[in-house]
Enzyme design. Structure first.
Site, PDB file in Angstrom:
ATOM      1  N   PRO A   1      44.964  36.988  24.556  1.00 12.72           N
ATOM      2  CA  PRO A   1      45.622  37.089  23.252  1.00 12.72           C
ATOM      3  C   PRO A   1      46.834  38.014  23.288  1.00 12.72           C
ATOM      4  CG  PRO A   1      43.239  37.343  23.039  1.00 12.72           C
ATOM      5  CD  PRO A   1      43.548  37.406  24.502  1.00 12.72           C
ATOM      6  N   ALA A   2      47.838  37.680  22.516  1.00 20.14           N
ATOM      7  CA  ALA A   2      49.026  38.530  22.416  1.00 20.14           C
ATOM      8  C   ALA A   2      48.644  39.905  21.887  1.00 20.14           C
ATOM      9  CB  ALA A   2      50.048  37.873  21.489  1.00 20.14           C
TER      10      ALA A   2
ATOM     11  N   ASP B   1      57.627  38.879  33.346  1.00 20.88           N
ATOM     12  CA  ASP B   1      57.302  39.240  31.954  1.00 20.88           C
ATOM     13  C   ASP B   1      56.471  38.179  31.252  1.00 20.88           C
ATOM     14  OD1 ASP B   1      58.639  41.686  32.109  1.00 20.88           O
ATOM     15  OD2 ASP B   1      60.544  40.786  31.526  1.00 20.88           O
TER      16      ASP B   1
ATOM     17  N   LYS C   1      49.538  46.308  44.295  1.00 20.21           N
ATOM     18  CA  LYS C   1      50.858  45.861  43.838  1.00 20.21           C
ATOM     19  C   LYS C   1      51.810  46.092  45.013  1.00 20.21           C
ATOM     20  CE  LYS C   1      53.957  44.836  40.495  1.00 20.21           C
ATOM     21  NZ  LYS C   1      53.922  43.670  39.587  1.00 20.21           N
TER      22      LYS C   1
ATOM     23  N   THR D   1      50.308  41.611  34.613  1.00 21.84           N
ATOM     24  CA  THR D   1      49.601  42.892  34.697  1.00 21.84           C
ATOM     25  C   THR D   1      48.387  42.912  33.775  1.00 21.84           C
ATOM     26  OG1 THR D   1      51.629  44.068  35.304  1.00 21.84           O
ATOM     27  CG2 THR D   1      49.842  45.383  34.369  1.00 21.84           C
TER      28      THR D   1
ATOM     29  N   GLY E   1      51.541  39.998  42.160  1.00 21.96           N
ATOM     30  CA  GLY E   1      52.869  39.754  42.690  1.00 21.96           C
ATOM     31  C   GLY E   1      53.964  40.330  41.818  1.00 21.96           C
TER      32      GLY E   1
ATOM     33  N   GLY F   1      52.877  38.429  31.530  1.00 24.59           N
ATOM     34  CA  GLY F   1      51.537  38.979  31.334  1.00 24.59           C
ATOM     35  C   GLY F   1      50.696  39.117  32.583  1.00 24.59           C
TER      36      GLY F   1
END
Length: 230
Positions: free
Chosen positions: A210-211, A23, A45, A27, A118, A25
């Site tokens: 960026p978020a 978790d 993947k 992807t 991964g 980022g």
């Protein structure tokens, strides 16, 4: 080392997108790298966990953001656990990392860039013998590199240094670090980490995502990608 079998194939790049944790980022970074690479791109993947058979997985997000259609998902496991744990609980036999590597090498003959995302961190097990993404890479006959996705905030220096050290101990090449979620208003620790990450690891920060960009349209995402990478 298995990597001694690699053959020189000019113009071809296999990039492993790994991370210091889950978790963080990976992807979104994979989607951004796909946009950055251009037209001839395949995304792999090997193991997708925490997703039911009829649900969209990480590759669906990659396609939505990048437009890439050459998507290859390996094993899908329903529980949000490490692949080895999820497979054991589901009674599913995982392919070996040698089999994964053969499939990736096969794709490399048809695309200029192959991106391999991964599951979790670098050393999370991918097959019944506990082999991980680094082990998989060593079975490739095609040249490759790693991109390490990391956090911006406290704790990232240690986690990133450990991941890079694990790659270096195997003599696996690292292109750079990418901060997977860079806040609009970074705090003191985040600003300092931007300078300290390359100083501690010896690896440059080549990108900051960026978020919140995972919710953007494909057009917005693609237009912004060049500004996120050094």
């Amino acid at each position: 080392m298995c990597g001694d079998r690699r053959r020189d194939r000019p113009g071809l790049v296999i990039t492993f997108v790994t991370g210091t944790d889950t978790d963080i980022g990976k992807t979104i970074v994979t989607a951004a790298l796909a946009v950055r690479a251009g037209d001839s791109v395949a995304v792999v993947k090997p193991a997708q966990t925490g997703v039911q058979p009829d649900e969209p997985g990480d590759l669906a997000d990659v396609q939505r953001l990048s437009g890439v259609t050459a998507l290859h998902e390996g094993v899908r496991l329903p529980e949000p656990l490490a692949p080895t744990t999820a497979a054991r609980r589901a009674g599913i036999e995982l392919p070996s990392v040698e089999e994964y590597a053969a499939s990736i090498d096969g794709l490399a003959g048809s695309y200029d860039t192959v991106l391999v995302e991964g599951a979790g961190g670098l050393l999370v097990g991918l097959d019944a013998d506990g082999n991980n993404l680094a082990d998989l890479a060593e079975y490739l006959t095609t040249p490759f590199r790693f991109v390490v996705v990391t956090r911006a905030g406290l704790g990232t220096l240690n986690h990133t240094a450990l991941t890079v050290e694990a790659l270096r101990s195997r003599e696996l090449p690292v292109e750079g670090l990418v901060i997977g979620c860079w806040p609009a208003e970074p705090d003191l620790a985040e600003r300092c980490n931007l300078e300290d990450l390359p100083a501690i690891t010896g690896i440059p920060v080549i990108g900051r995502i960026p978020a919140g960009v995972g919710t953007w349209s494909r057009e917005e995402f693609a237009a912004a990608v060049p500004g996120w990478f050094a």
